[in-house]
Motif scaffolding. Structure first.
Motif, PDB file in Angstrom:
ATOM      1  N   UNK B  62       2.051  16.944 -34.502  1.00 37.75           N
ATOM      2  CA  UNK B  62       1.098  16.291 -33.601  1.00 37.75           C
ATOM      3  C   UNK B  62       0.215  17.251 -32.836  1.00 37.75           C
ATOM      4  N   UNK B 136      -4.706   9.125 -36.341  1.00 38.30           N
ATOM      5  CA  UNK B 136      -4.084   9.690 -35.138  1.00 38.30           C
ATOM      6  C   UNK B 136      -4.458  11.152 -34.941  1.00 38.30           C
ATOM      7  N   UNK B 137      -5.173  11.432 -33.867  1.00 41.14           N
ATOM      8  CA  UNK B 137      -5.547  12.800 -33.540  1.00 41.14           C
ATOM      9  C   UNK B 137      -4.365  13.575 -32.986  1.00 41.14           C
ATOM     10  N   UNK B 138      -4.615  14.825 -32.627  1.00 41.90           N
ATOM     11  CA  UNK B 138      -3.536  15.722 -32.232  1.00 41.90           C
ATOM     12  C   UNK B 138      -3.836  16.343 -30.880  1.00 41.90           C
ATOM     13  N   UNK B 139      -2.784  16.902 -30.247  1.00 45.70           N
ATOM     14  CA  UNK B 139      -2.960  17.605 -28.975  1.00 45.70           C
ATOM     15  C   UNK B 139      -3.093  19.108 -29.241  1.00 45.70           C
ATOM     16  N   UNK B 140      -3.256  19.866 -28.198  1.00 44.93           N
ATOM     17  CA  UNK B 140      -3.384  21.332 -28.299  1.00 44.93           C
ATOM     18  C   UNK B 140      -2.484  21.963 -27.244  1.00 44.93           C
TER      19      UNK B 140
ATOM     20  N   UNK C  25     -10.621   6.100 -35.359  1.00 40.51           N
ATOM     21  CA  UNK C  25     -10.158   7.340 -34.725  1.00 40.51           C
ATOM     22  C   UNK C  25     -10.670   7.431 -33.295  1.00 40.51           C
ATOM     23  N   UNK C  28      -8.965   4.778 -31.008  1.00 36.96           N
ATOM     24  CA  UNK C  28      -7.589   5.179 -30.728  1.00 36.96           C
ATOM     25  C   UNK C  28      -7.522   6.215 -29.608  1.00 36.96           C
ATOM     26  N   UNK C  29      -8.390   7.214 -29.677  1.00 35.02           N
ATOM     27  CA  UNK C  29      -8.421   8.219 -28.604  1.00 35.02           C
ATOM     28  C   UNK C  29      -8.890   7.607 -27.291  1.00 35.02           C
ATOM     29  N   UNK C  33      -4.736   6.969 -27.020  1.00 35.10           N
ATOM     30  CA  UNK C  33      -3.927   7.264 -28.194  1.00 35.10           C
ATOM     31  C   UNK C  33      -2.798   6.252 -28.394  1.00 35.10           C
ATOM     32  N   UNK C  36      -2.155   2.262 -32.851  1.00 33.80           N
ATOM     33  CA  UNK C  36      -2.446   2.553 -34.254  1.00 33.80           C
ATOM     34  C   UNK C  36      -1.351   2.005 -35.161  1.00 33.80           C
ATOM     35  N   UNK C 211      -9.911  27.526 -24.954  1.00 34.94           N
ATOM     36  CA  UNK C 211      -8.494  27.697 -25.256  1.00 34.94           C
ATOM     37  C   UNK C 211      -8.042  29.156 -25.227  1.00 34.94           C
ATOM     38  N   UNK C 214      -5.282  30.226 -22.470  1.00 37.84           N
ATOM     39  CA  UNK C 214      -3.944  29.680 -22.693  1.00 37.84           C
ATOM     40  C   UNK C 214      -3.226  30.351 -23.865  1.00 37.84           C
TER      41      UNK C 214
ATOM     42  N   UNK F  61       5.695  13.245 -30.707  1.00 37.41           N
ATOM     43  CA  UNK F  61       6.416  13.841 -31.838  1.00 37.41           C
ATOM     44  C   UNK F  61       6.940  15.234 -31.494  1.00 37.41           C
ATOM     45  N   UNK F  86       4.279   9.005 -32.941  1.00 38.06           N
ATOM     46  CA  UNK F  86       4.082   8.970 -34.402  1.00 38.06           C
ATOM     47  C   UNK F  86       5.393   9.310 -35.072  1.00 38.06           C
ATOM     48  N   UNK F 142       4.882  17.196 -23.464  1.00 30.63           N
ATOM     49  CA  UNK F 142       4.057  15.986 -23.377  1.00 30.63           C
ATOM     50  C   UNK F 142       4.926  14.791 -23.009  1.00 30.63           C
TER      51      UNK F 142
END
Lengths: 229, 229, 229, 229, 229, 229
Positions: B62, B136-140, C25, C28-29, C33, C36, C211, C214, F61, F86, F142
């Motif tokens: 994810x 379904x998108x993803x986190x970072x 997509x 959903x976001x 989220x 789905x 990013x 981090x 997840x 998910x 998360x």
């Protein structure tokens, strides 16, 4: 010991072609809702619709020797039906073998395993229904039975039974019943053709199929949204 | 601790492109039937055929952070290979990331997980081989290794190995053996090209591959249908 | 006892159509989220993109009676959502039923089960998202609830919730939040539109999304290939 | 051409046994959450816990010839690791082969395929982790590599790497890192041992792991049930 | 139209019991490696080993009516074999039905679907091999064929064929060949019994099965680890 | 934004315990055949039977943070119900967390994901129903919702609904209907208890359930084996 049976009987190709025209869903209903292969057997391209006489073949896992044996037994109008002796997704048929099958009158392949060279097979419009697509080729070490009764994707198939395949799946009709099933399929098509315009015009299935009376028998209750507690 | 390896070696793009031309099934045979990814890794559109230098990337379930790290390490002719640290079908790559990958010379993506925006990717003709399609998108939140050896869909892949992908699947060729495999693939293509017209003309595989003698060794028995008890 | 609820509320079709335009997509976001459906619910043809008011329906395994009950409750702009009471891949909807649904204003079908006549449905451009394609038809013996809340492919859906479906999958938006989610989706689209040219021009996601800082916090280490032991 | 590598290095059995004592979940964490086989590799009886030096073996689908080759290469404390060249659930190992493996010092089997005679193996307490149980035996026609690096159930394994297996699954530790990982595993066990009584006494993980501060950072909101709209 | 066939022939129970004693793996080999059901048909408790005359039964999805019809056709020594007309995991058999089956001489159940009340069935030691365990009961609306030939989990079974089931799976032996197969199974057991002490004493399969000569034919190459480049 | 709801209502524990005594199959029938989780949610040891008030929890997840949040909201007699946002098979719960849950009155866990330390949990007799067993631990990055309505394995569950779990699976009963369902379950048990001795004594289900008349309506035909053509 592997057995190859020669000169097995076939179904008349006029009957075979009639069943192709009717399509899988109609044929399945017409013969009493039997003979349908597992739903994970899918065509490599769509649309596709064919029927043929079953040319049956058992293969060892990862080994396509008996398909080469089967080619020699092929006749015009056959459809190769392949089942592995244990589950295997390898690509048993590629474009070379497809060319060989075509040269011997075979119309297509139904296989409870994998197929490869699907880009070329698609260009050639050589139809295949398979469980998988896999680039993995096979060896030629262990032959299996050819033109004996087999179980393919959950259905018992004998040489010369009719196999009908289209975008919805694959169904098998026994040789002895093929003509009767064809007649029933045509009756069914006629019946559906008469219903289509009525449904398209808005008539409800509840009325067309006389289902309203049974709704009460089954205790179906209608309530208004705003009347719910 | 996540590791990012810079300046990893690549395979010469002439060799890479030669392997793309040969295709996955031929390359797989040419290198001794190894290196094939699981058959459930499928292209999002067909036909598609590419090869590239593996740009490897591990992702948390994810979480697509490390794909962004990988983009910076990309070179012209790379192909992004992504593996999750546990099975996940989320859509790790969408059209924005595809645009970014293209801008950095990446030719396509092979991912043992999901992809999204497939309508747009198909219009762009940006090729992706994936296990799933998911919005379904993803986190970072959790980065992973970039340009280290990984296992993707059952195959060990190192940065700069050649990844060949087409409608039949995906195969990996080690960087050190790529030139040798290319030569073997071309030999194999020539051999197949010589057989194709013979098979198409009706010559049997049993004869072409000299399999008749071994039939008897294996105890294959031929009987006539009407001679069976 | 099966229940049929009449005159359930719907979401305004302008909002519904706005959500269709945004796509699965993005929606959903935009709603945090959630909502789905499982990723194995796939369109029978691509590209396809619609949204509609959920017309919900429970079916017994191998039995499509309640779909006929549902047709009578349909309104312009509805999208039929079907869930079986136990897992079943049978073909619950075919071309006749599709014609009937169209006649009553239904835009498409989402079903956690099978569909048939997909060649005809594809020609008609009647969109269906399903778990399976199967020629196996159904009986009409056991009715189920219509227009009650259901769980379809892992998501809770109430009549009149908005269902958005495209090549990436299917998402459900609650009726109460639909307008708010539409606004958030449009904001998100605007944000993505501003990023697209920057990424296409080669700007890295690491910079665009800030990013880099981090990376160090997470202990990401960069090494040169030739500096590895 | 199949390759058999003799006299591969092993990991010291004291380290191997130390890792067995730590167990799979702890070892997996101790080496940075890597090396875990797919979760569908399950023990044929429970409880079971062993570790051994990987004795690696590739097999053709439906063919266990190379396992017989591997037995000759076995040493005391080995654990046989078998991977098929394409997915196969056949029963590659039965009670005869288990007896042979035991006679050559092999402690158990990890196989990404099937096993048979499980009633007898359970009585013998010969531990096997497999993807399937199947009565289907195998042929001996196609040998594969023995004691070369392989990918088994998603993980790269070299001869002499340590394989740890228990009721939770299977993890692989590289030979070079085994001693370091053992130390980290013991540290981790000590840390867990100190937390166990505190958690059992009712102290919350939120406090023990200092997670309360980050709850606010992540926007977690607490509301009373009766205060919800 | 559903058909119930009365007074079908059975196999002699002495033969049936002999096959049970031999076990599934041995019987499968003894009849030429055929007749094995899919490996996902598993016993609800272990160890278990039985054989019986097949009492065959087709069921509609979610409907166990025909099992009640089958009970009336049962004879001492039968084993109920159930197949659904489309895949279904519902719990078709529970403890009440098990009691009824036992009262009519049925020794156990093999079902390509689900079973429930497994805690009670386990206490009763009533053996069931099934694809699933599910609390979901069934309706009684749609009867199916009883005591006709069926395909169960990939194998063709006729009433009175012998079904052997143990911890390794389930195998079907045709009535006509049962006595011959029993003899072959006993020969095979004797052969295995003579090999067991030799393997346990450390003799290698390579020697016992005379496989050394063929190693060279297949191009197997032995190298020392330290001699690899 | 993740939400934690405090002081949610519970179902009276006398009712909860009554439902546990009735068992999953009976409760499922008693409430009109609804509320059953997918059949792949299985207990880690058998026999096991419990019921509790649902303590609901959503997890990202590979991330179990919200389970730690949930522990603080636990009350005596709760049963933790976990669903991932998910699909994920990672081991979210191990022996440390189980100890913490027990200390706060939680009776067991139902999770549409994985669990680990199953050897220890089995020794502790801490019951878990899960989709997978996996040694893979989780991160804490998360958080997700706690004590909000969720969908778990296909069923809608609200905090304080009753969750009943045994060897046959898991069923959810809404808090408002729990007392009524308990009464219906007891009636059903009484009815079954009266039938058990009759079936065990050999009375046929065909007679006991009055199914003979309907056989003819459905066109069931009886033929003697020797009368078949």
């Amino acid at each position: 010991m592997p057995l190859v049976v020669r000169n097995t009987p076939r179904t008349d190709l006029e009957v075979v072609d009639g069943l192709a025209a009717a399509g899988v869903a109609t044929v399945h209903e017409a013969q009493g809702r039997t003979g349908l292969l597992r739903a994970d057997i899918r065509p490599i391209f769509r649309p596709a619709r064919i029927a043929g006489n079953a040319l049956t073949c058992e293969v060892a896992p990862g080994d396509n020797w008996s398909i080469h044996i089967a080619v020699e037994q092929a006749q015009l109008g056959d459809l190769l039906v392949v089942t592995p002796t244990s589950p295997c997704d390898d690509g048993y048929v590629g474009d070379l073998l497809a060319g060989s099958l075509l040269a011997h009158g075979v119309r297509g392949v139904v296989i409870d395993a994998g197929v490869r060279d699907v880009a070329t097979l698609t260009e050639m419009r050589f139809p295949v229904w398979s469980k998988a697509i896999s680039a993995k080729g096979t060896v030629k070490e262990t032959p299996g039975n050819v033109q004996t009764p087999i179980v393919c994707a959950g259905v018992y198939v004998r040489p010369g039974d009719v196999v009908v395949a289209d975008d919805d799946g694959v169904v098998v009709v026994s040789r002895e019943e093929a003509a009767t099933v064809l007649k029933a399929a045509r009756d069914r098509e006629a019946s559906e053709a008469s219903k289509r315009p009525r449904l398209t015009a808005g008539e409800l299935g509840l009325d067309l199929y006389n289902m309203r009376g049974r709704l009460a028998d089954k205790g179906v209750r209608y309530v208004d949204y705003t009347d719910q507690s």
